[in-house]
Design a protein around this motif. Structure first.
Motif, mmCIF file in Angstrom:
data_model
loop_
_atom_site.group_PDB
_atom_site.id
_atom_site.type_symbol
_atom_site.label_atom_id
_atom_site.label_comp_id
_atom_site.label_asym_id
_atom_site.label_seq_id
_atom_site.Cartn_x
_atom_site.Cartn_y
_atom_site.Cartn_z
ATOM 1 N N VAL A 150 0.846 -1.245 0.068
ATOM 2 C CA VAL A 150 0.066 -0.065 0.140
ATOM 3 C C VAL A 150 0.821 1.278 -0.047
ATOM 4 O O VAL A 150 1.768 1.533 0.922
ATOM 5 N N VAL A 151 0.582 2.128 -1.040
ATOM 6 C CA VAL A 151 1.621 3.168 -1.021
ATOM 7 C C VAL A 151 0.770 4.366 -0.633
ATOM 8 O O VAL A 151 -0.356 4.744 -1.282
ATOM 9 N N GLY A 152 1.002 4.909 0.332
ATOM 10 C CA GLY A 152 0.543 6.213 1.170
ATOM 11 C C GLY A 152 0.033 5.903 2.364
ATOM 12 O O GLY A 152 -1.024 5.018 2.394
ATOM 13 N N ALA A 153 0.250 6.388 3.588
ATOM 14 C CA ALA A 153 -0.183 6.192 4.831
ATOM 15 C C ALA A 153 -1.073 7.156 5.335
ATOM 16 O O ALA A 153 -1.123 7.487 6.477
ATOM 17 N N GLY A 154 -1.853 7.643 4.699
ATOM 18 C CA GLY A 154 -2.913 8.657 5.172
ATOM 19 C C GLY A 154 -4.260 7.859 5.454
ATOM 20 O O GLY A 154 -4.096 6.674 5.869
ATOM 21 N N PHE A 155 -5.273 8.622 5.499
ATOM 22 C CA PHE A 155 -6.522 7.792 5.943
ATOM 23 C C PHE A 155 -6.776 6.514 5.183
ATOM 24 O O PHE A 155 -6.980 5.519 5.670
ATOM 25 N N LEU A 156 -7.038 6.758 3.776
ATOM 26 C CA LEU A 156 -7.199 5.849 2.814
ATOM 27 C C LEU A 156 -6.205 4.458 3.127
ATOM 28 O O LEU A 156 -6.621 3.192 3.101
ATOM 29 N N GLY A 157 -4.972 4.894 2.832
ATOM 30 C CA GLY A 157 -4.036 3.861 2.938
ATOM 31 C C GLY A 157 -3.946 2.983 4.148
ATOM 32 O O GLY A 157 -3.724 1.738 4.167
ATOM 33 N N CYS A 158 -4.090 3.512 5.382
ATOM 34 C CA CYS A 158 -4.127 3.085 6.640
ATOM 35 C C CYS A 158 -5.320 2.144 6.634
ATOM 36 O O CYS A 158 -5.228 1.049 7.164
#
Length: 392
Positions: A150-158
């Motif tokens: 998963v690339v991106g650890a904001g709301f959606l990625g988390c």
């Protein structure tokens, strides 16, 4: 007195657009009402896509915002599976795919946002999550138990990472910042989010960005990071933010920056309003221009636009409220969380994973965050209201 428009067109048939339509009818509007949606589905809720829909806890129909009977009761024309392609503000018409034109007296732009993409994002095995169909496709792939990045650890990625781990999938979460959700809540809360994911078996590669996607046999095989390391991957989910879906408005004359730029009343031009993820408006409480990609804002702004169209003049100063569910943890937030705001724990204990923290900027509380403590958060929302009664 503001004349009541004879024809109202709403472009965007999700939460903001549907709420605007319902509010218009509730307030007694009996004119012609048309809703345009680029998806064929009836309006549905998006937050469950990265959680209950993705894990299979919910059937897709459960995410629908209203049943067919309720939608029919609005007495509106529904143009689903149709895409707006242009806007003539002088002639007050919306152009649709296929060449059709919709005349309007008042227009609500509620087209939401679209996922940002990375180079190679169209490669087989690389997924984005915005629509119901996206969620169902991604779920089908996750059921096979692929090695997932998963690339991106904001709301959606988390949230996607948490859902995949619940399904027993091996997941690596990647972000160029040192901790997850640092952009949203800063490094201290981000460190706690990182521990939460590690405790549930996710691998984290933070502090390093993505260089490229490695291919084999025409599909993604690995993610190469900026430090030269490679993460084998059968499936990649790109969650690097979203951009307002305003491309169809190019050449319309509307002010377009980070969204449709509106005044404090959500008005962009005579007879033209915006609500939800596509709207950027001057927030009178905080004294800054804002664009908010959260579910509660879409609903509240849809109602506000309906009232404004019908002559109830009042500025939109709602304080953002949003949340994220990850594993057995709910993080709720009220207010704004600028990078220079300093968090301080008001009650509870971060070590026990139940607490409330206040974010202060220039000595004023601008946001409060509750970690598994909804009552504590509600009790302290008044701090934000009291201390942001004048612009920052």
């Amino acid at each position: 007195m503001t004349p009541v428009p004879a024809r109202i067109v709403i472009v965007g048939a999700s939460a903001a657009g549907l709420t605007a339509a319902e509010a218009l009818r509730e307030k007694g509007y009996d004119g012609a009402l048309t809703l345009v949606g680029d998806e064929p589905h009836r309006p549905y809720d998006r937050p469950p896509l990265s959680k209950q829909i993705l894990t299979g806890a919910w059937e897709p129909r459960r995410a629908e915002l209203r049943d067919a009977e309720a939608l029919d009761g609005l007495g509106a024309q529904w143009l689903l599976g149709r895409r707006a392609t242009g806007l003539d503000t002088a002639g007050r018409t919306v152009r649709l795919d296929g060449g059709d034109r919709l005349p309007y007296d008042a227009l609500v732009i509620a087209t939401g946002a679209a996922p940002r993409r990375l180079p190679g994002g169209d490669l087989a095995g690389v997924h984005h999550l915005r629509t119901l169909d996206d969620a169902l496709r991604l779920r089908g792939r996750l059921l096979a138990g692929p090695r997932t990045v998963v690339v991106g650890a904001g709301f959606l990625g988390c949230e996607v990472t948490a859902a995949a781990r619940r399904m027993g999938v091996r997941v690596t979460l990647v972000d160029p910042l040192p901790v997850p959700m640092q952009r949203q809540f800063g490094p201290r809360i981000g460190e706690l989010v990182g521990r939460l994911h590690r405790d549930h078996g996710a691998e984290l590669r933070t502090g390093v960005g993505v260089s490229r996607f490695v291919t084999a046999a025409g599909r993604v095989a690995a993610v190469e990071l900026a430090d030269g390391s490679r993460l084998p991957a059968d499936l990649v989910v790109v969650a690097v933010g979203a951009a307002p879906a305003t491309g169809w408005l190019a050449g319309s004359g509307l002010p377009l920056g980070d969204g449709v730029e509106c005044d404090a009343h959500c008005r962009a031009a005579p007879g033209v309003y915006a609500a939800g993820d596509a709207a950027s408006w001057h927030h009178p409480r905080f004294g800054v221009r804002m664009r908010v990609e959260h579910r509660q804002n879409a609903t509240e702004q849809g109602r506000a636009v309906a009232a404004e169209i019908l002559g109830e003049r009042r500025s939109f100063d709602s304080v953002p409220y949003f949340w994220t569910d990850q594993y057995d943890t709910r993080i709720q937030a009220y207010g704004v969380f600028p990078p220079d705001a300093e968090p301080a724990v008001l009650s509870g204990d971060p070590a026990g994973r139940k607490f409330v923290a206040a974010y202060r900027r220039d000595g004023r509380v601008v946001g409060v965050l509750g970690w598994n403590d909804p009552r504590g958060l509600v009790a302290r929302r008044k701090m934000v209201l009291a201390e942001t009664s004048t612009p920052l």
